[in-house]
Design a protein around this motif. Sequence first.
Motif, mmCIF file in Angstrom:
data_model
loop_
_atom_site.group_PDB
_atom_site.id
_atom_site.type_symbol
_atom_site.label_atom_id
_atom_site.label_comp_id
_atom_site.label_asym_id
_atom_site.label_seq_id
_atom_site.Cartn_x
_atom_site.Cartn_y
_atom_site.Cartn_z
ATOM 1 N N ASP A 29 11.433 70.005 32.130
ATOM 2 C CA ASP A 29 10.645 70.330 33.315
ATOM 3 C C ASP A 29 11.538 70.297 34.557
ATOM 4 O O ASP A 29 11.455 69.395 35.384
ATOM 5 N N GLY A 78 2.104 78.874 32.534
ATOM 6 C CA GLY A 78 0.881 79.355 31.907
ATOM 7 C C GLY A 78 0.178 80.455 32.651
ATOM 8 O O GLY A 78 -1.033 80.639 32.501
ATOM 9 N N GLY A 161 5.870 79.542 35.647
ATOM 10 C CA GLY A 161 6.844 78.554 35.164
ATOM 11 C C GLY A 161 8.284 79.036 35.187
ATOM 12 O O GLY A 161 9.211 78.215 35.201
HETATM 13 P P1 AMP Z 1 5.234 80.553 31.853
HETATM 14 O O1 AMP Z 1 5.055 80.769 33.317
HETATM 15 O O2 AMP Z 1 4.413 79.456 31.331
HETATM 16 O O3 AMP Z 1 5.021 81.832 31.092
HETATM 17 O O4 AMP Z 1 6.746 80.094 31.606
HETATM 18 C C1 AMP Z 1 7.770 81.033 31.406
HETATM 19 C C2 AMP Z 1 9.059 80.351 31.038
HETATM 20 O O5 AMP Z 1 9.476 79.504 32.095
HETATM 21 C C3 AMP Z 1 8.995 79.443 29.831
HETATM 22 O O6 AMP Z 1 9.280 80.107 28.649
HETATM 23 C C4 AMP Z 1 10.046 78.398 30.105
HETATM 24 O O7 AMP Z 1 11.285 78.864 29.610
HETATM 25 C C5 AMP Z 1 10.100 78.338 31.602
HETATM 26 N N1 AMP Z 1 9.368 77.184 32.114
HETATM 27 C C6 AMP Z 1 8.032 76.962 32.051
HETATM 28 N N2 AMP Z 1 7.714 75.802 32.641
HETATM 29 C C7 AMP Z 1 8.863 75.265 33.105
HETATM 30 C C8 AMP Z 1 9.195 74.041 33.801
HETATM 31 N N3 AMP Z 1 8.245 73.170 34.163
HETATM 32 N N4 AMP Z 1 10.498 73.814 34.098
HETATM 33 C C9 AMP Z 1 11.428 74.698 33.728
HETATM 34 N N5 AMP Z 1 11.190 75.845 33.070
HETATM 35 C C10 AMP Z 1 9.925 76.139 32.754
#
Ligand code: AMP
Length: 435
Positions: A29, A78, A161
């Motif tokens: 994270d 997400g 994320g």
């Molecule tokens: P998301 O927005 O959930 O689709 O996240 C896309 C990508 O961002 C994920 O596959 C992770 O590689 C990265 N990611 C998600 N959450 C985090 C976080 N809290 N810290 C760092 N990288 C993240």
Amino acid sequence: VAAGSVVSRRTGVEVVAIGTELLLGDTLDTNGAWLGRRLAPLGIPVVRRTIVGDDAAAIQQAVSAALANTGIVVCSGGLGPTRDDVTKRTIAALYGRALRRDEIWLAELRRRYAARGAAMPVSNETQALVPEGAVFFANAHGTAPGLALEDERGITIMLPGVPHEFRGLNDDHVVAWLETRIEPRAGPVRSRLVRITGIPESAVGERVDDVIDAIAPLTIAFLPSFAGTDVRVTSWGEQSAAQADSALDQAEALIRARLGDHVYGVGQTDLAAVVGAELRARGFTVVAAESCTGGLIAKRLTDAAGASDYFTAGVVAYHNTAKLRLLGVRAATIEAYGAVSEAAVREMLDGARQSAAADCAIAVTGIAGPGGGTAEKPVGTVWIGAATPQHADLKQLHLRGDRTEIRERSAQAALDLLRRLLLRARSESGGPRPA
Ligand code: AMP
Ligand code: MG
């Protein structure tokens, strides 16, 4: 709290990092860590970080708890267009808001695809679904907008994320908006890291014990690592920046008084950089003769730009024949005492200094393991040495830990031995000593 009002006297921000990959440990994270560093100087501390998977019930529970605690929640992750991304509809449901299509954002997304000569995938239309009454933060770095919802329980901000999108949205919009919604503390949250080596954590704790009460409301943390035990002092924003700096100065002075020469610097500075600065100040050059550290010392001494002012050479004499040929260690010495011995490290030190024509030298020979230990010389037995034109010092270490730790701790202890000799040379020549 009425919509649009300033949330007063909140204790700080809660972060809820959402993503099953974070729980599995595949991804760290870093977004939460980044936000903590980003907000602290503004006097808005992150007070808790929670990690949950892409699971509606877990998200609801975490966000509700975070709202109950501080009323300001930043969610990461997400928000993608795939089935596993449930953050937006889950938090919209928590606030009892329906999702509506934002025609302006949809047109913007279509325009971006068209500009690249591509048709937008249908699944991407979900990126334009926005909870009723949400504050909308346009995303210049990706397709998911940032969104904020607010009711009497508080504010929940949702951000993608992907780290560069998370950071970009914060820098472009969210941090400035947050500052208008939170009554900040009187000053920045500010820390000072006092770097300490050559003394065990428990001893650091004992010596500094009375300082903890003396400097309240500033707080102290002890941070042990292979490099030593650093002491971090933090001012939590109850004071102005100037007051905080002067309180941190006073705390640093108290810590230095308790720990003396064990303090080698403040901030993120590496011990090797401190040694380099000391060499430069005295116009000395140095050579490193390394066995079990495999060049770690040479690497660290050359990390600083301009290291050629003082660093002449590093010799990794790993095999015994190299100790003989490159450093002039005598075969009889190794036969009689072994390669990990006081006699061997002394000859490494002298041989390196002569062959490189350097003023100073630093040498290490030891058993990093996991194999190679004996009853007499178990894994972790390390001889280190350092020499300046005036002095030399040799020391046997008995280190615990795995191979990496033993190598790192050996390099650190050897650098510290040289640092102490340089301080001694400086005080004997009547030069100023660091405070
Ligand atoms: P998301 O927005 O959930 O689709 O996240 C896309 C990508 O961002 C994920 O596959 C992770 O590689 C990265 N990611 C998600 N959450 C985090 C976080 N809290 N810290 C760092 N990288 C993240
Ligand atoms: Mg995800």
